[in-house]
Design a protein around this motif. Structure first.
Motif, PDB file in Angstrom:
ATOM      1  N   GLY A  52       1.077  -1.191  -0.376  1.00  0.00           N
ATOM      2  CA  GLY A  52      -0.253  -0.184  -0.109  1.00  0.00           C
ATOM      3  C   GLY A  52       0.848   1.224  -0.035  1.00  0.00           C
ATOM      4  N   LYS A  53       0.701   1.777   1.461  1.00  0.00           N
ATOM      5  CA  LYS A  53       1.239   3.373   1.342  1.00  0.00           C
ATOM      6  C   LYS A  53       3.180   2.923   1.029  1.00  0.00           C
ATOM      7  CE  LYS A  53       1.160   3.747   6.256  1.00  0.00           C
ATOM      8  NZ  LYS A  53       3.305   3.722   6.534  1.00  0.00           N
ATOM      9  N   ASP A  54       2.967   1.725   1.591  1.00  0.00           N
ATOM     10  CA  ASP A  54       4.527   1.067   1.625  1.00  0.00           C
ATOM     11  C   ASP A  54       5.195  -0.033   0.697  1.00  0.00           C
ATOM     12  OD1 ASP A  54       5.187   2.040   4.060  1.00  0.00           O
ATOM     13  OD2 ASP A  54       4.360   0.803   5.501  1.00  0.00           O
ATOM     14  N   TYR A  55       6.757   0.134   0.726  1.00  0.00           N
ATOM     15  CA  TYR A  55       6.781  -1.231  -0.332  1.00  0.00           C
ATOM     16  C   TYR A  55       7.682  -1.914   0.496  1.00  0.00           C
ATOM     17  CZ  TYR A  55       7.595  -3.194  -5.466  1.00  0.00           C
ATOM     18  OH  TYR A  55       7.317  -4.479  -5.890  1.00  0.00           O
ATOM     19  N   ASP A 106       7.594   3.997   6.042  1.00  0.00           N
ATOM     20  CA  ASP A 106       7.302   4.810   6.751  1.00  0.00           C
ATOM     21  C   ASP A 106       7.586   6.101   5.598  1.00  0.00           C
ATOM     22  OD1 ASP A 106       5.890   3.007   7.824  1.00  0.00           O
ATOM     23  OD2 ASP A 106       6.760   2.546   9.756  1.00  0.00           O
ATOM     24  N   GLY A 107       7.517   6.067   4.549  1.00  0.00           N
ATOM     25  CA  GLY A 107       8.366   6.984   4.088  1.00  0.00           C
ATOM     26  C   GLY A 107       9.493   7.403   3.884  1.00  0.00           C
ATOM     27  N   VAL A 108      10.632   6.023   4.177  1.00  0.00           N
ATOM     28  CA  VAL A 108      12.425   6.183   3.911  1.00  0.00           C
ATOM     29  C   VAL A 108      12.485   5.015   3.276  1.00  0.00           C
ATOM     30  CG1 VAL A 108      13.842   5.883   5.038  1.00  0.00           C
ATOM     31  CG2 VAL A 108      11.933   7.419   6.325  1.00  0.00           C
ATOM     32  N   LEU A 109      13.576   5.557   2.093  1.00  0.00           N
ATOM     33  CA  LEU A 109      13.958   4.026   1.517  1.00  0.00           C
ATOM     34  C   LEU A 109      14.775   4.006   2.001  1.00  0.00           C
ATOM     35  CD1 LEU A 109      13.148   6.256  -2.098  1.00  0.00           C
ATOM     36  CD2 LEU A 109      12.135   5.012  -0.246  1.00  0.00           C
ATOM     37  N   TYR A 110      15.724   2.002   1.662  1.00  0.00           N
ATOM     38  CA  TYR A 110      16.573   1.932   2.154  1.00  0.00           C
ATOM     39  C   TYR A 110      17.242   1.157   1.353  1.00  0.00           C
ATOM     40  CZ  TYR A 110      14.458   2.967   6.705  1.00  0.00           C
ATOM     41  OH  TYR A 110      14.046   3.056   7.919  1.00  0.00           O
ATOM     42  N   VAL A 111      18.490   1.116   0.999  1.00  0.00           N
ATOM     43  CA  VAL A 111      19.100   0.932  -0.768  1.00  0.00           C
ATOM     44  C   VAL A 111      20.307   0.252  -0.079  1.00  0.00           C
ATOM     45  CG1 VAL A 111      19.572   2.930  -1.785  1.00  0.00           C
ATOM     46  CG2 VAL A 111      19.196   0.835  -3.268  1.00  0.00           C
ATOM     47  N   GLN A 112      21.486  -0.184  -0.646  1.00  0.00           N
ATOM     48  CA  GLN A 112      22.738  -0.617  -0.294  1.00  0.00           C
ATOM     49  C   GLN A 112      23.252  -0.565  -1.971  1.00  0.00           C
ATOM     50  OE1 GLN A 112      21.748  -4.421  -0.774  1.00  0.00           O
ATOM     51  NE2 GLN A 112      22.103  -5.176   1.632  1.00  0.00           N
ATOM     52  N   SER A 555      14.442  -3.260  -9.316  1.00  0.00           N
ATOM     53  CA  SER A 555      12.651  -2.999 -10.402  1.00  0.00           C
ATOM     54  C   SER A 555      12.222  -1.494  -9.359  1.00  0.00           C
ATOM     55  CB  SER A 555      12.234  -4.074  -9.261  1.00  0.00           C
ATOM     56  OG  SER A 555      12.484  -5.744  -9.927  1.00  0.00           O
ATOM     57  N   PRO A 556      11.240  -0.722 -10.189  1.00  0.00           N
ATOM     58  CA  PRO A 556      11.128  -0.128  -9.591  1.00  0.00           C
ATOM     59  C   PRO A 556       9.916  -0.080  -8.252  1.00  0.00           C
ATOM     60  CG  PRO A 556      10.572  -0.094 -12.246  1.00  0.00           C
ATOM     61  CD  PRO A 556      11.228  -1.847 -11.287  1.00  0.00           C
ATOM     62  N   VAL A 557       9.848   0.420  -7.449  1.00  0.00           N
ATOM     63  CA  VAL A 557       8.936   0.616  -6.671  1.00  0.00           C
ATOM     64  C   VAL A 557       8.035   1.406  -6.281  1.00  0.00           C
ATOM     65  CG1 VAL A 557      10.606  -0.789  -5.244  1.00  0.00           C
ATOM     66  CG2 VAL A 557      10.220   1.758  -4.714  1.00  0.00           C
ATOM     67  N   SER A 558       7.139   1.274  -5.711  1.00  0.00           N
ATOM     68  CA  SER A 558       5.750   2.800  -5.950  1.00  0.00           C
ATOM     69  C   SER A 558       5.859   2.278  -4.143  1.00  0.00           C
ATOM     70  CB  SER A 558       4.971   2.808  -6.350  1.00  0.00           C
ATOM     71  OG  SER A 558       3.605   3.785  -6.116  1.00  0.00           O
ATOM     72  N   TYR A 559       4.919   4.050  -3.760  1.00  0.00           N
ATOM     73  CA  TYR A 559       4.803   4.562  -2.424  1.00  0.00           C
ATOM     74  C   TYR A 559       4.264   5.578  -1.850  1.00  0.00           C
ATOM     75  CZ  TYR A 559       9.051   7.720  -2.516  1.00  0.00           C
ATOM     76  OH  TYR A 559      10.180   8.577  -2.859  1.00  0.00           O
ATOM     77  N   GLU A 560       3.149   5.726  -0.822  1.00  0.00           N
ATOM     78  CA  GLU A 560       2.823   7.249  -0.705  1.00  0.00           C
ATOM     79  C   GLU A 560       3.017   7.570   0.654  1.00  0.00           C
ATOM     80  OE1 GLU A 560      -1.135   6.871  -1.375  1.00  0.00           O
ATOM     81  OE2 GLU A 560      -2.038   7.266   0.971  1.00  0.00           O
ATOM     82  N   ILE A 561       3.298   8.985   0.445  1.00  0.00           N
ATOM     83  CA  ILE A 561       3.331  10.261   1.571  1.00  0.00           C
ATOM     84  C   ILE A 561       2.550  11.119   1.645  1.00  0.00           C
ATOM     85  CG2 ILE A 561       5.406  11.461   2.369  1.00  0.00           C
ATOM     86  CD1 ILE A 561       7.346  10.580   1.163  1.00  0.00           C
ATOM     87  N   ASP A 562       1.778  11.249   3.117  1.00  0.00           N
ATOM     88  CA  ASP A 562       1.107  12.070   3.122  1.00  0.00           C
ATOM     89  C   ASP A 562      -0.126  12.638   1.280  1.00  0.00           C
ATOM     90  OD1 ASP A 562       1.948  12.585   5.183  1.00  0.00           O
ATOM     91  OD2 ASP A 562       2.854  14.092   4.390  1.00  0.00           O
ATOM     92  N   GLY A 563      -0.734  11.259   1.176  1.00  0.00           N
ATOM     93  CA  GLY A 563      -1.811  10.785   0.248  1.00  0.00           C
ATOM     94  C   GLY A 563      -0.867  11.404  -1.114  1.00  0.00           C
ATOM     95  N   LYS A 591       7.055  12.078  -8.610  1.00  0.00           N
ATOM     96  CA  LYS A 591       5.418  12.370  -8.735  1.00  0.00           C
ATOM     97  C   LYS A 591       4.774  13.074  -9.640  1.00  0.00           C
ATOM     98  CE  LYS A 591       5.968  16.189  -6.009  1.00  0.00           C
ATOM     99  NZ  LYS A 591       6.240  17.022  -4.853  1.00  0.00           N
ATOM    100  N   LEU A 592       3.135  13.004  -9.574  1.00  0.00           N
ATOM    101  CA  LEU A 592       3.120  14.034 -10.565  1.00  0.00           C
ATOM    102  C   LEU A 592       3.353  15.541 -10.562  1.00  0.00           C
ATOM    103  CD1 LEU A 592      -0.803  12.022 -10.288  1.00  0.00           C
ATOM    104  CD2 LEU A 592       1.219  12.063 -12.008  1.00  0.00           C
ATOM    105  N   GLY A 593       4.019  15.820 -11.614  1.00  0.00           N
ATOM    106  CA  GLY A 593       4.090  17.691 -11.248  1.00  0.00           C
ATOM    107  C   GLY A 593       5.184  16.835 -10.480  1.00  0.00           C
ATOM    108  N   GLY A 594       5.893  17.168 -10.638  1.00  0.00           N
ATOM    109  CA  GLY A 594       7.597  16.784  -9.969  1.00  0.00           C
ATOM    110  C   GLY A 594       8.586  17.971 -10.887  1.00  0.00           C
TER     111      GLY A 594
END
Length: 719
Positions: A52-55, A106-112, A555-563, A591-594
Motif C-alpha cells: 500500500g503506502k509502503d513497499y 514509513d516514508g523512508v527508502l532503504y537501499v544498499q 525493480s522500480p517501487v512505489s510508495y505514498e507519503i501524505d496521500g 511524482k505527478l508534477g515533479g
C-alpha cells in the motif's frame, strides 16, 4: 559497409523511430483465443502482506508479486510524472554496478550499494537520514529486509548485519559461510574460465524477513561452492537452520551425485525466496551444478541443483522439490524469485507458485504439494554419453514465452560455422550455439503479477550462448563475439501458461530489469540504456519515459507519503549481458508534477558483442594464434580452442588498405577468415603455409571468424 542486420532485414520486432518498442504478433497456439471468457482473479491472500503506502520488501510482498496497490498515478496522468528528487548515493561514482532494489517503509527508502554502504533516505526529499558502511569487499547487493526495528543486510565479507532502523547502528552481526566442508577442488580447476572449485562462495540475494526469521542466500556455483540456504533468528542472528543445495552422505538426494562430486556441487541460492505464511513454507530456487558445462564428473540428476524447494520455514525440513533441468550442462539454473499467486482454474481455486526463467518456460506448481497445475511431460532429449546427459527433460503444459532454438528472424541468428541446436542439445569439445542461452530466456529479473489483468509480466533476452566442456581452455557458455543482442517483455496468462502479448525491442531485459505493476494500471521497467519506461498493463503500450543516467537493473517501487504517490528506482548499471552498460549511483523518486529534469543520457551499450581489446595498426592477421600484448606480436604456438586466436584480434586500417590473412607453415590445422553477417570477404580454408589478401574499399566494422574453429573471432575496423 552496411551490415544486413543493421538494416534490420530479419528483425521482426525491430524498434520504431525514437527507440519505442514495437509489438510483435504471436503465432498460434500462443495467442489468446478470440471470445475467450476472462478469468476471475480471486483476492490474493492477506498474509502475503499486500503493498500500500509502503513497499515493505524486495518483491513487494512475501509472494514476490512485485505489484503496488497504489492508484493515484494512472494511464491518463502518467505523462505528468516528473522528478521529485534525485541523489547520487556514492558521490557520482561510475566505478561499480548496482543491483539493490529499494525497500520503502514509513516514508523512508532503504537501499544498499556495491561499495558496501547501506542508506536510509527520506522518501519525500532525498535527504540521507543515515549511512552505514559494512566493509570494503565489494559484491552484488540486491536488497535489505526491514522489520522489528532493524534493517538486515549482508556484506561482501559474508557477514549478516542487523542495523538499527532509526540510526543505522550495528545491533548484531553474524559471520556465515564458515563451514569448510565441501570446499576442496575436485580436479576440474580451470582458472582461465572461472571454473575452479574450492571457493566457499559469497552471500547473495535480497534478505527476506518473516515471523522472527530472516532468510539469506549465497552465490558461487561457477567456482565450486557448495550451495546452502540459511535461516537466522532476527532478534539475535543465531542460525536457526541450514539447507544444503548439494546433499552430503546420509542426506536425501546424495545418491544423485556421482562419487564425491557433491562436495563442490554448486546448487546455490543467489536469489531471494518467497514465503507462504498460511502454509508455513518458504519457496527457494537453487542454481546449476558445478562444473557448469562439464557433466562428465558428476553423473546423476544432481539434486537439488536446478530445483525449486518448498521448505518448512521454521525448521528447514524439505516438504517437496521440483527439478526443472536434470543434470544441467547448459547453465539453465532457473534461479528467480518465485511468485506466489492464488488462481481460479476451472471451478477450482489453486494456490500456485510460479518458477522458471532461463529456459523460457514457466513451471506452475501447486504450493502445497508441488503438483504441476498444467501438467509436466518428460520428453526424450538428444544424448552425449561423455556428458552423462539425462535421457529426458521436463516440459510444462502451455507454451514457452520465447522460442527455443536460434532463429534467423531476430538477434538469435547464429554466428556462422558454429554447430547449433535447440534447447537441451548436448555438446562436448565443439563450441555449440543454443538458444535460450545462459542469460535466458529470462534470467533474474523480478516478475510482476497484476491482480487486475491476471497476467505475469517478465523481461527476457534474445541472446545466444555457445557451450563447450571447458577442458583445455575451451570457451565456457560464452556469448559469441559479433552476435547481436536484443530482447523484450512478455505477458503470460498463468491460468493457461501461455503468452498473451509480447513487445520486442532493442534491449535484453533479463538481468535485473524488474517490472512493477500498479493499481493505476501502469507498469514500470528500466533498461540497460538508463531509460525508465511506463507502460499500459493491457498491451505494453509506452506511456512515458525518463533518462535516469545509468542502466536500470533493479525493480522500480512505489510508495505514498501524505496521500501522494511516488515511484522510485535505483539506477546503477550492470555487467551483464552487455559489458559496457553505463554504471552509476542514481537514486530517483518521481511524482505527478515533479520538476527535477532527467539526467544526461549516457553512452548506451553496444547492441553487438564487441571485441574490446585495443585496436592494433597493421595489414596482416595471423590465423590460429593468440596475440601477445606484451611483445605486440602473434603467439608462437597454434591455438584451436580460444575465442581470441586471431593475431591481432582487433585490427584498424584505413580505407583502401589490403589485409593479408596468413596461416603459418608451422600450424598443424587449416584455418580461415570469413566475415559475417555481411559477405565482405571469405578466405576459405587455408592450409598451413598459405595466405589470402583482401582490399577494403568501404569504411565499417567487419567481424569475421574461422570457418574451421568458429569460436575464434576477430574484427577489422576500416576508417
Amino acid at each position: 559497409m552496411t551490415d544486413p542486420l543493421e538494416r534490420r532485414t530479419f528483425l521482426t520486432g525491430a524498434a520504431t523511430a525514437g527507440g519505442a518498442l514495437a509489438l510483435r504478433p504471436l503465432t498460434p497456439p500462443a495467442a489468446a483465443q478470440p471470445g475467450a471468457e476472462p478469468h476471475v482473479i480471486p483476492r490474493q491472500p492477506g498474509g502475503l502482506g499486500p503493498t500500500g503506502k509502503d513497499y515493505p520488501k524486495v518483491g513487494g510482498d512475501l509472494g514476490n508479486q512485485n505489484h503496488s496497490a497504489l492508484r493515484q498515478i494512472t494511464r491518463r496522468n502518467v505523462s505528468r510524472l516528473g522528478g521529485a528528487w534525485h541523489v547520487n548515493l556514492e558521490g557520482g561514482s561510475t566505478s561499480a554496478a548496482q543491483q539493490s532494489t529499494i525497500v520503502a517503509q514509513d516514508g523512508v527508502l532503504y537501499v544498499q550499494t556495491t561499495q558496501q554502504n547501506v542508506f536510509a533516505v527520506d522518501g519525500r526529499t532525498g535527504v540521507t537520514k543515515w549511512k552505514t558502511g559494512v566493509g570494503t569487499r565489494q559484491t552484488n547487493m540486491r536488497g535489505v529486509a526491514v522489520a522489528e526495528g532493524k534493517v538486515f543486510t549482508t556484506s561482501g565479507a559474508n557477514i549478516v548485519y542487523a542495523l538499527d532502523q532509526e540510526t543505522g547502528a550495528v545491533v548484531w552481526q553474524r559471520q556465515l559461510l564458515t563451514d569448510l566442508e565441501g570446499t576442496g577442488d575436485n580436479g576440474g580447476c580451470d582458472p582461465a574460465n572461472g571454473q575452479c572449485g574450492g571457493s566457499i562462495g559469497t552471500l547473495a540475494g535480497a534478505i527476506v524477513h518473516w515471523d522472527g526469521m530472516i532468510y539469506v542466500g549465497m552465490q558461487g556455483s561457477t567456482i565450486g561452492a557448495r550451495g546452502r540456504a540459511y535461516a537466522l533468528r532476527a532478534a539475535t542472528g543465531e542460525v536457526a537452520w541450514t539447507f544444503w543445495g548439494a546433499p552430503g552422505p546420509g542426506m536425501y538426494g546424495n545418491d544423485t551425485w556421482e562419487g564425491e562430486s557433491w562436495r563442490t556441487g554448486g546448487a546455490v541460492t543467489w536469489m531471494h525466496p518467497a514465503v507462504d505464511p498460511d502454509l508455513g513454507l518458504v519457496y527457494w530456487t537453487f542454481g546449476n551444478p558445478y562444473p557448469r558445462t562439464n557433466g562428465s564428473t558428476r553423473g546423476g540428476t544432481n539434486l537439488f541443483a536446478n530445483c525449486l524447494l518448498a521448505l518448512d520455514a521454521k525448521t528447514g525440513e524439505r516438504r517437496w522439490h521440483f527439478q526443472s533441468v536434470h543434470h544441467d550442462i547448459w547453465d539453465f539454473d532457473n534461479v528467480m524469485a518465485p511468485v506466489l499467486i492464488d488462481l481460479r482454474i476451472g471451478r477450482r481455486k489453486r494456490k500456485v507458485v510460479v518458477y522458471g526463467s532461463k529456459v523460457g518456460m514457466f513451471y506452475i506448481l501447486d504450493r502445497v504439494n508441488g503438483e504441476p497445475v498444467h501438467g509436466i511431460e518428460e520428453r526424450p532429449v538428444p544424448q552425449e554419453p561423455r556428458q552423462k546427459t539425462w535421457p529426458t527433460q521436463p516440459f510444462p503444459g502451455g507454451a514457452p514465452f520465447v522460442h527455443q532454438a536460434p532463429s534467423f528472424h531476430d538477434t538469435t541468428r547464429p554466428v556462422p560455422y558454429y554447430p547449433t541446436g535447440k534447447i537441451f542439445t548436448p555438446f562436448w569439445d565443439d563450441a555449440t550455439i543454443l538458444f535460450p542461452g545462459a542469460g535466458g530466456g529470462a534470467d533474474w529479473s523480478h516478475i510482476s503479477f497484476s491482480p487486475h489483468t491476471g497476467h505475469l509480466y517478465i523481461g527476457y533476452g534474445l541472446i545466444n550462448s555457445s557451450y563447450s566442456n571447458t577442458n583445455g581452455g575451451r570457451v565456457n557458455t560464452a556469448r559469441p563475439y559479433g552476435e547481436y543482442f536484443s530482447g523484450g517483455i512478455v505477458a503470460v496468462d498463468p491460468h493457461t501458461n501461455r503468452p498473451v502479448w509480447r513487445k520486442e525491442g532493442d534491449w535484453s531485459l533479463a538481468h535485473g530489469n524488474g517490472i512493477l505493476t500498479t493499481g493505476g494500471r501502469v507498469m514500470f521497467q528500466g533498461g540497460p540504456d538508463g531509460v525508465l519506461v511506463a507502460m499500459d498493463d493491457t498491451d505494453g503500450r509506452r506511456l512515458w519515459s525518463w533518462q535516469t543516467g545509468a542502466g536500470v537493473h533493479t525493480s522500480p517501487v512505489s510508495y505514498e507519503i501524505d496521500g501522494e504517490q511516488y515511484i522510485a528506482v535505483f539506477a546503477g548499471g550492470n555487467g551483464l549481458p552487455y559489458p559496457d552498460i553505463p554504471k552509476g549511483d542514481h537514486l530517483w523518486a518521481f511524482k505527478l508534477g515533479g520538476s527535477v529534469p532527467p539526467a544526461a543520457a549516457p553512452a548506451p551499450p553496444s547492441k553487438r558483442n564487441q571485441i574490446r581489446v585495443a585496436p592494433v595498426s597493421g595489414t596482416t592477421v595471423t590465423l590460429g594464434r593468440v596475440w601477445n600484448s606484451a611483445t605486440q606480436t602473434p603467439g608462437t604456438t597454434e591455438n584451436i580452442v580460444a575465442q581470441t586466436a586471431m593475431s591481432p584480434q582487433h585490427l584498424a586500417v584505413p580505407v583502401g588498405a589490403t589485409v593479408t590473412f596468413v596461416n603459418p607453415a608451422d600450424n598443424t590445422h587449416s584455418h580461415g577468415a570469413a566475415s559475417f553477417f555481411g559477405h565482405e570477404f571469405n578466405t576459405g580454408r587455408l592450409a598451413p603455409g598459405t595466405s589470402y589478401s583482401h582490399t577494403f574499399t568501404e569504411a565499417g566494422e567487419y567481424f569475421y571468424n574461422d570457418p574451421v574453429f568458429p569460436q575464434s573471432t576477430g574484427k577489422i575496423v576500416v576508417q
